[in-house]
Design an enzyme around this catalytic site. Structure first.
Site, short mmCIF file in Angstrom:
data_model
loop_
_atom_site.label_atom_id
_atom_site.label_comp_id
_atom_site.label_asym_id
_atom_site.label_seq_id
_atom_site.Cartn_x
_atom_site.Cartn_y
_atom_site.Cartn_z
N GLY A 323 0.82 -1.21 0.00
CA GLY A 323 0.00 0.00 0.00
C GLY A 323 0.85 1.25 0.00
N TRP A 326 2.45 1.63 -3.42
CA TRP A 326 1.45 2.10 -4.40
C TRP A 326 1.50 3.62 -4.54
CZ3 TRP A 326 -2.69 5.45 -3.87
CH2 TRP A 326 -3.62 5.48 -4.93
N HIS A 327 1.81 4.28 -3.40
CA HIS A 327 1.79 5.75 -3.40
C HIS A 327 2.92 6.35 -4.23
CE1 HIS A 327 -1.10 5.29 -0.14
NE2 HIS A 327 -1.43 6.54 -0.36
N GLY A 328 3.99 5.65 -4.34
CA GLY A 328 5.06 6.24 -5.14
C GLY A 328 6.31 5.41 -5.14
N PHE A 476 0.46 10.25 -7.64
CA PHE A 476 0.38 8.82 -7.44
C PHE A 476 -0.37 8.14 -8.60
CE2 PHE A 476 2.23 10.17 -3.81
CZ PHE A 476 1.42 10.75 -2.87
#
Lengths: 476, 348
Positions: A323, A326-328, A476
């Site tokens: 998770g 996923w943001h970066g 993102f």
């Protein structure tokens, strides 16, 4: 095209709405596809191709999966198609988003080990929204595979569900099971929906333009300071805590409002996350569409909490690590995800201690909930330090400075943060007390009071906004 | 039912308008110390006087503030040597950051070597014509100025055929339109100007010019009488300054366009012409040429110093925020250009 740009508000949106309201249902869908393509292409027309590929592939695979279900294919055969979808989607996402990150990380690792390699990084343009629409499309194929959803017969309906411009760029990630029926069936646009939609749009803009954009320079000063003192770090972290919330939830509210005035219902994405008293509660309130996606498509398939305590904790950690990633494509996001994983695990393991604490302090009304809230808010804020920092060194420096959190505290900046955030706190207090997020519901609030409130909000949007910033979650 | 609906809409619209206006007043009061009830616009900086109009001591509006003498800028050092800058909005300063209008920059340059203390007092007023002799000589007398820099604005003479030479000309207009009573209207106007694309603003200006030209005569170039009036007022101002014991420095007028109008300048020219729709675009460059020639001639006639600003402050976006008003860079160039001549005038 940003939501708060002149091109969107004065040109794109009015034209789209006028034509949309005049068209019948099927024509509305076709028109929305065209409008959404125009919206997305305004960033870069080339971005359409990965999106088309993802949508086309997943539509075709879902048709195959449903055909297989109806014609007695083996589970293995159906799983093969699902695997193609998952691998293709994640490969595309991985290539655009993570190729250079992993390449550079590998190079750094080899260099640390004493090997001087010549790894080539590529000049890759990251398609806007790829993280969001990839997850959206994946949820569709997985739901069809699981038999929870029928595959749609119309590629254009599916394409619209993925591409629909209010949620395309920064969510909320809409499950096909929620959105597809709204695409395929005629939509009713009622006065109540219009009112609530406009309410969400206005409140969203207040959060974004008045609060988030004004907090941005304070955050920038704090996080660009090479030698921060405790006071500067405290203010910077506090400001970022509210900047990211106002920016992201503001965007979501605008997206939900835009959808609502066109007759669509988007799922809730933020539900007063900063009143949370523990990590589990936080993740039920923050970026709900992502956390529920991770729960249903990653955590549960890994086993969820069905196994031993060790496997549950492992699953939590893996879910939160991914998770974060996923943001970066940066290690601080992984660290942030890891941090929240540890918090979730810690909360599970500390259950007996927490119950003991509640028992002993519960006699004093309100004290235990306050302690839990304060601790969770503090922990959340520290997590945002990890999220916002640009390097491990900065994390170390800023963390060290927090040993003296009030050192050389700039009261003027603190006052500025407090004054920007106080309307939010006030509104959220009303929302919490009244148990509804629609704090200007016409059923309970007089028309005059609503008009005064919206006028004040409009003034804040038009005249008190900070320097225009891009939405934080666009990256993102 | 219909009447009730219309009445409701009208009532709620009024509530919204009053709320927006109250917000604007609170915002101005909190951030700029503006009066809550009294009108608050750029006219708040000025008051009527025997000389027509002058700055109101202690007044503030936005970034502009008026000192105790009634001029824009800080309080002058009582021990300093006073130099005045006289002109219109180019000298008053519209777009520059506070402290970067050319009189302020000139003062810093003059005081840079620390030899003596100089005050450059900005007695300019937006829209003023050079013939406001009473105002000028009053300023020289009050400040015992040693040098006066006259940076005149020729376009303020469009439509004039007679010199002023001392007659008071300006009266602060009363708020005659109901819109002007609402503080929010000014803010909305500024917001629209900032937000609308340049092409849309140009179209609106062109439309305004077209509307004017339908009912009024439009001239190709200003008549000789206008230039004569300008030259007469310039000479009047120069003589009045010299008679007051101060040295005068005339400066030619520079614009965004330089000496030649290019096709790419049409939008900027439209924005200038909007204020003077009676004159065709080509007439503005012609006016500048003839007015600047008058400045040179008057300076020569009076044996006064003059500086050709056009040669030192080039046209274009670097130096000009619009058709005639300086950017920070333009104001700095202007000050740098003037500084040696001021020091020379003071030393003689």
């Amino acid at each position: 095209m940003l939501f708060n740009s002149f091109e969107f508000l004065a040109v794109f949106l009015p034209i789209v709405l006028i034509i949309y309201y005049l068209l019948p249902h099927r024509a509305q869908n076709a028109f929305l596809v065209l409008a959404s393509i125009t919206f997305y292409a305004s960033w870069d027309w080339r971005f359409i191709f990965p999106l088309l590929f993802t949508s086309g592939l997943d539509y075709w695979i879902s048709k195959k999966l449903e055909y297989g279900e109806n014609h007695g294919w083996s589970k293995t055969r159906r799983r093969r198609y699902l695997t193609i979808s998952i691998v293709s989607n994640l490969t595309l996402l991985g290539f655009f988003k993570y190729f250079n990150f992993f390449t550079q990380s590998l190079y750094d690792l080899f260099w640390q080990m004493g090997f001087n390699t010549n790894i080539q990084t590529l000049n890759i343009v990251l398609p806007v929204a790829i993280s969001f629409y990839t997850f959206q499309a994946l949820s569709y194929t997985i739901d069809v595979y699981r038999g929870e959803l029928h595959a749609t017969n119309s590629f254009w309906d599916f394409f619209l569900a993925v591409l629909y411009f209010p949620h395309l760029v920064a969510g909320p990630i809409q499950r096909a099971s929620l959105l597809l029926p709204q695409v395929t069936l005629p939509r009713a646009i009622t006065a109540e929906k219009l009112q609530e939609g406009v309410h969400l749009i206005i409140w969203g803009f207040v959060k974004k333009i008045y609060m988030a954009d004004n907090l941005s320079p304070i955050v920038e000063v704090a996080f660009s300071n090479p030698s921060p003192n405790g006071g500067a770090t405290t203010i910077g972290v506090l400001a970022f805590c509210f900047q990211i919330y106002c920016d992201f939830s503001g965007y979501t509210d605008i997206a939900r409002g835009l959808a609502k005035i066109m007759g669509f219902e988007f799922s809730l994405n933020f539900n007063l996350p900063y009143i949370s008293r523990n990590p589990s509660e936080f993740w039920r309130r923050w970026h709900i569409s992502l956390s529920s996606w991770l729960r249903d498509y990653l955590y549960k398939p890994l086993g969820g909490n069905r196994g031993s305590s060790w496997t549950t904790n492992r699953n939590l950690l893996i879910t939160m690590l991914l998770g974060g990633l996923w943001h970066g494509a940066a290690w601080n996001f992984v660290l942030w995800g890891f941090y929240h994983g540890v918090l979730l695990i810690g909360h599970r393991l500390a259950g007996p201690i927490l119950r003991l604490g509640e028992k002993s302090l519960g006699r004093i009304p309100g004290i235990w909930p306050f302690i839990c809230w304060f601790a969770m808010f503090f922990l959340t804020c520290y997590g945002w330090l990890l999220f916002r920092a640009s390097s491990v060194d900065q994390i170390i420096n800023m963390t060290a400075s927090l040993a003296h959190p009030f050192e050389n505290l700039d009261w003027k900046s603190l006052h500025r943060v407090a004054s920007l955030v106080s309307p939010l706190v006030l509104v959220q207090a009303v929302q919490w007390k009244s148990k509804t997020l629609y704090f200007l519901d016409p059923r309970y609030v007089s028309t005059a009071a609503r008009i005064i409130s919206y006028s004040i909000m409009t003034y804040a949007i038009l005249f008190l906004g900070g320097q225009t910033q891009s939405f934080v979650y666009f990256q993102f | 039912m219909y009447k009730r609906t219309v009445a409701s809409i009208a009532g709620y619209s009024l509530v919204a308008l009053l709320t927006l206006d109250t917000c604007a007043r609170i915002d101005d009061a909190f951030n700029e110390g503006a009066p809550f009830l009294a009108p608050y616009n750029i006219n708040a900086l000025f008051q009527p006087s025997e000389f027509g109009r002058e700055g109101k001591p202690g007044a503030r509006f936005g970034k502009w503030s008026i000192n105790s003498l009634g001029y824009r800028g800080p309080e002058p050092d009582p021990s300093g040597v006073n130099i005045l800058t006289f002109g219109a909005s180019e000298t008053f300063g519209l777009y520059e950051d506070v402290g970067n209008e050319y009189p302020r920059v000139l003062e810093r340059l003059l005081n840079a070597n620390g030899a003596a203390r100089f005050n450059v007092i900005n007695i300019a007023l937006p829209g003023v014509r050079i013939g406001r002799i009473g105002y000028l000589t009053n300023g020289i007398k009050r400040t015992s100025a040693k040098v006066v820099i006259i940076y005149s604005s020729p376009s303020n003479y469009i439509g004039m055929t007679e010199p002023l030479c001392g007659k008071p000309t300006f009266r602060i207009p009363d708020a005659t339109s109901i819109v002007e009573y609402f503080r929010i209207s000014g803010k909305l106007e500024m917001l629209l100007k900032k937000t609308l694309p340049a092409q849309v603003l140009t179209l609106l200006r062109e439309f305004s010019i077209w509307q004017y030209s339908r009912t009024h005569e439009v001239i190709e170039r200003v008549p000789d009488s206008t230039i004569s009036a300008f030259a007469a007022d310039l000479e009047c101002a120069g003589r009045a300054t010299q008679a007051s014991g101060a040295k005068v420095i005339f400066a030619t007028h520079a614009t965004y366009f330089g000496s030649k109008l290019m096709p790419s300048d049409s939008a900027m020219m439209t924005s200038w012409r909007r204020f003077y729709p009676e004159l065709r675009e080509s007439g503005f460059i012609d006016l500048e040429e003839r007015a600047n020639a008058s400045i040179v001639a008057v300076a020569s006639k009076l044996g006064a110093n003059f500086i050709d600003v056009r040669e030192h402050v080039q046209g274009g976006t670097k130096n000009f925020a619009d058709f005639v008003h300086f950017t920070n860079a333009g104001a700095a160039s202007m000050a740098t250009t003037l500084s040696p001549m001021v020091l020379d005038a003071l030393s003689r």
